[in-house]
Design an enzyme around this catalytic site. Structure first.
Site, PDB file in Angstrom:
ATOM      1  N   GLU A 209       0.843  -1.197   0.000  1.00  0.00           N
ATOM      2  CA  GLU A 209       0.000   0.000   0.000  1.00  0.00           C
ATOM      3  C   GLU A 209       0.872   1.238   0.000  1.00  0.00           C
ATOM      4  O   GLU A 209       2.098   1.147   0.074  1.00  0.00           O
ATOM      5  CB  GLU A 209      -0.949  -0.008   1.199  1.00  0.00           C
ATOM      6  CG  GLU A 209      -0.272  -0.062   2.545  1.00  0.00           C
ATOM      7  CD  GLU A 209      -1.229  -0.433   3.691  1.00  0.00           C
ATOM      8  OE1 GLU A 209      -2.173  -1.214   3.471  1.00  0.00           O
ATOM      9  OE2 GLU A 209      -1.015   0.062   4.801  1.00  0.00           O
ATOM     10  N   HIS A 248      -4.025   2.657   8.447  1.00  0.00           N
ATOM     11  CA  HIS A 248      -2.714   2.183   8.876  1.00  0.00           C
ATOM     12  C   HIS A 248      -1.781   3.358   9.111  1.00  0.00           C
ATOM     13  O   HIS A 248      -1.636   4.214   8.253  1.00  0.00           O
ATOM     14  CB  HIS A 248      -2.083   1.292   7.795  1.00  0.00           C
ATOM     15  CG  HIS A 248      -2.602  -0.114   7.818  1.00  0.00           C
ATOM     16  ND1 HIS A 248      -2.448  -0.958   6.752  1.00  0.00           N
ATOM     17  CD2 HIS A 248      -3.246  -0.819   8.764  1.00  0.00           C
ATOM     18  CE1 HIS A 248      -2.992  -2.134   7.053  1.00  0.00           C
ATOM     19  NE2 HIS A 248      -3.491  -2.059   8.262  1.00  0.00           N
TER      20      HIS A 248
END
Lengths: 294, 387
Positions: A209, A248
């Protein structure tokens, strides 16, 4: 075969008696993994889920022969728990705790340096060898033993891809969650190295990501090593607004931009097949495997 | 968590960092009075928000008279300031910082942060400070000196002075700058900071080093052990929707589209967002339901989305895992829809743990949904329905 853990892995659980510790230990044991002890300071001598409890990791390890630890300790104490396992020379330490303070992880990384321990996490779903050993919180409903190694920064997307590779008849050799935090234990490069040496693994999927530089390092390793096995990658967060924390902490710009475009470009240059839609991963891997066989 | 500038500077001053004279004002009148009392010839008026990028967005103004300060403050206070780092609606400016304008002779840049690659705290220093720093550094990374803090005795200003010599600082200026750098590093460790950035670090004609601007990000994960930062935290400007979601164990970022996203996990959340945008849709939000969230909590966040006036469709993309099972989310949808009586169509796709049970909940509760087997089909349908 598998990486990191196998049928001889014996797990102790730090923080076993809490709500999460109980839930995940129970689930892993029902799945057939070998759990041998719980650690909970002050409760040594007792039993939980049919296993002996110890006051310290060192004691639990010497009494039961445990060689791996699952850390299910609240955020403020998680780093201390990991450090205890490093000190006791536990080989594999899996920390699933979310929101561990970053400065604590700086100390943990310094302690890992030169130690015999391998850390997975924190904020990781753990490691799973389908049918053999589960240390973590992942769903096992759709997992099946097979030939694909999966390393991911995200648990939810990994579950999705596990289910897909199972449906495609490929299955998984080992799945590893490297975690969503900026400072963490093993990364994509260590996973790629182990998968390369694992005879059971025929292909690898990387689930990355935005943010950080895990994907950039993986790309550099792939091109330098002349990696033989096909690697399919998906990097999400292509359209995330920059400079906002997207779930995150590792995807936060304070730790460097790590744009998705650049990551994809580097991985492609290194010979990885990059897909954008998670639904296309298993297909892309099947095609890559078929191409190698011809 | 990004601290407002005046909070960051207050923390830095506790460790001997010199900052310009100044005070915080909540009204234009007060701003003018503060300027009058400072007894200096030039002023800076700075909007206090929890994000960077103010300079380019008009959030920093300079003036020569208290009257002018009052005018600038009036232009900022009560208005929303949108920068590259704020949410889409910007942040309301509730306070301005009125400071003495520093006569800058030379400008430097420095920051203290944790380098992700080595997992070690580092000091970055450059002689190319100022608003142009980012552009200069991008073009020539060589202008930045990297120093690993464990390799130097940073508590001793002499050790820092020596390093500063290599970027052209010497004598009193180096001594003064070293005090600022040492103080900033101490502030970094004391407060579990992820970043402290001083840009510019100004050196005046008399050789005094002053931290003209200060950016500080503290680790939200470490806040439970910093009760002394409570006042700072309570003032942090967080979008109401994001605060409510956070209280309910859901990570949420507000966006300006018309497709509500209900997704568990950060990775699946990002993947869904990507697919929606790539098919031409406009997401109303990013969502990452944490494993600790229960169905009542999720329902509160879904209800908040339902109440958005422009919402056209709710896109549910769930992969039930070890702890967040599909029926938890189906129950949450049921609670939110029965409370609001909403008819906003749901595009529903759920796989993994307890998916069949979740589907029967959706059917039995007669929720307005269409079911899809994979996420590509679901996203395409949602984008089409949103128009």
């Amino acid at each position: 075969m598998s990486i990191i853990v196998n049928k001889d892995t014996k797990v102790l659980v730090q923080g076993m008696t809490g709500r999460s510790g109980t839930f995940y230990s129970d689930a892993a044991m029902r799945y057939g993994s070998t759990y041998v002890a719980g650690v909970r300071p002050g409760k040594g001598g007792g039993r939980h889920l049919g296993l002996p409890l110890f006051d310290s990791v060192a004691e639990a390890k010497s009494e039961t022969g445990a060689n791996a630890s699952l850390v299910v300790v609240p955020a403020h104490g998680a780093a201390a728990a990991i450090l205890e396992s490093i000190e006791a020379e536990v080989g594999v330490i899996v920390c699933i705790t979310e929101r561990v303070p970053v400065h604590d992880m700086v100390n943990v990384k310094a302690a890992l340096n030169g130690s015999d321990s391998l850390l997975i996490g924190p904020n990781s779903q753990g490691v799973l060898v389908p049918g053999v050993c589960k240390i973590g919180v992942m769903s096992t409903a759709d997992a099946s033993h097979g030939c694909i190694g999966i390393a991911s920064r995200s648990a939810s997307l990994a579950s999705e891809i596990v289910a897909q590779t199972t449906r495609a008849g490929l299955g998984q050799s080992t799945t590893v969650g490297i975690g969503g935090d900026p400072i963490h234990g093993i990364g994509f490069v260590e996973c790629l190295k182990s998968f390369r040496e694992d005879p059971a693994t025929q292909g690898v999927i990387l689930v990355g990501e935005l943010g950080g530089d895990e994907e950039e390092q993986a790309a550099a390793y792939l091109s330098d090593s002349g990696y033989e096995k096909p690697v399919v990658s998906i990097i999400v967060g292509r359209h995330a607004p920059p400079e906002r924390r997207m779930g995150h902490a590792g995807a936060l710009s304070v730790f460097g931009t790590g744009s998705v475009g650049r990551k994809v470009e580097l991985l492609c240059e290194a010979g990885s097949v990059a897909v954008q839609n998670p639904d296309e991963i298993a297909g892309a891997l099947k095609a890559a495997l078929a191409e190698r066989q011809n | 968590m990004f601290l407002m500038e005046h909070h960051a500077k207050a923390l830095l001053r506790q460790n001997g960092v010199v900052t310009p004279k100044g005070k915080v004002a909540e009204t234009p009148l007060e701003a003018g009075r503060i300027a009058g009392a400072l007894g200096v010839g030039g002023f800076a008026v700075k909007a206090q928000i929890g994000a960077g990028g103010r300079g380019l967005a008009g959030g920093v103004q300079f003036s020569d008279s208290p009257k002018d300060v009052e005018r600038h403050a009036a232009g900022m206070l009560g208005n929303r300031l949108e920068t590259a780092q704020t949410g889409v609606r910007g942040e309301i400016v509730r306070k301005v910082f009125v400071e003495e304008r520093i006569d800058i002779d030379r400008m430097f840049y420095f920051s203290v942060l944790i380098d992700q690659n080595s997992a070690e705290p580092v000091l970055l220093f450059s002689s190319s400070g100022g608003v142009e720093f980012e552009r200069v550094a991008a073009a020539d990374p060589g202008v930045i000196k990297h120093i690993h803090l464990k390799e130097i005795d940073w508590r001793e200003p002499e050790a820092i002075s020596e390093i500063l010599g290599s970027v052209g600082l010497s004598g009193n200026a180096a001594k003064s700058a070293a005090t600022v750098v040492t103080g900033a590093i101490r502030t970094f460790f004391e407060n579990d900071a992820l970043l402290i950035e001083i840009n510019p670090l100004a050196v005046t004609a008399t050789g005094e080093a002053v931290a003209v601007d200060a950016k500080m990000v503290v680790d939200g994960n470490a806040l439970p052990r910093h009760v002394e930062l409570e006042a700072v935290v309570s003032e942090a400007a967080v979008e109401e929707s994001e605060r409510l979601a956070q209280e309910n164990n859901v990570n949420f970022v507000e966006l300006d589209g018309n497709i509500g996203l209900v997704v568990n996990g950060a990775g699946l959340g990002l993947a869904t967002l990507d697919l929606v945008v790539e098919l031409g849709g406009r997401p109303a939000n990013f969502m990452d339901i944490r494993t600790t969230a229960g169905s009542f909590q999720i329902a509160r966040v879904v209800q908040m989305l339902i109440e958005r006036p422009d919402l056209k469709v709710m896109l549910v993309n769930v992969h039930g895992g070890g702890m967040t099972v599909c029926d938890t989310i189906a129950e949450a949808l049921n609670f939110a829809y029965s409370r609001t009586g909403s008819a906003i169509p749901i595009v529903y796709r759920a796989a993994g743990q307890n998916a069949p049970w979740a589907l029967s909940i959706m059917q039995n509760r007669k929720l307005p949904f269409r079911q899809f087997d994979n996420m590509s089909q679901a996203v395409a349908a949602a984008v089409e329905m949103a128009g």
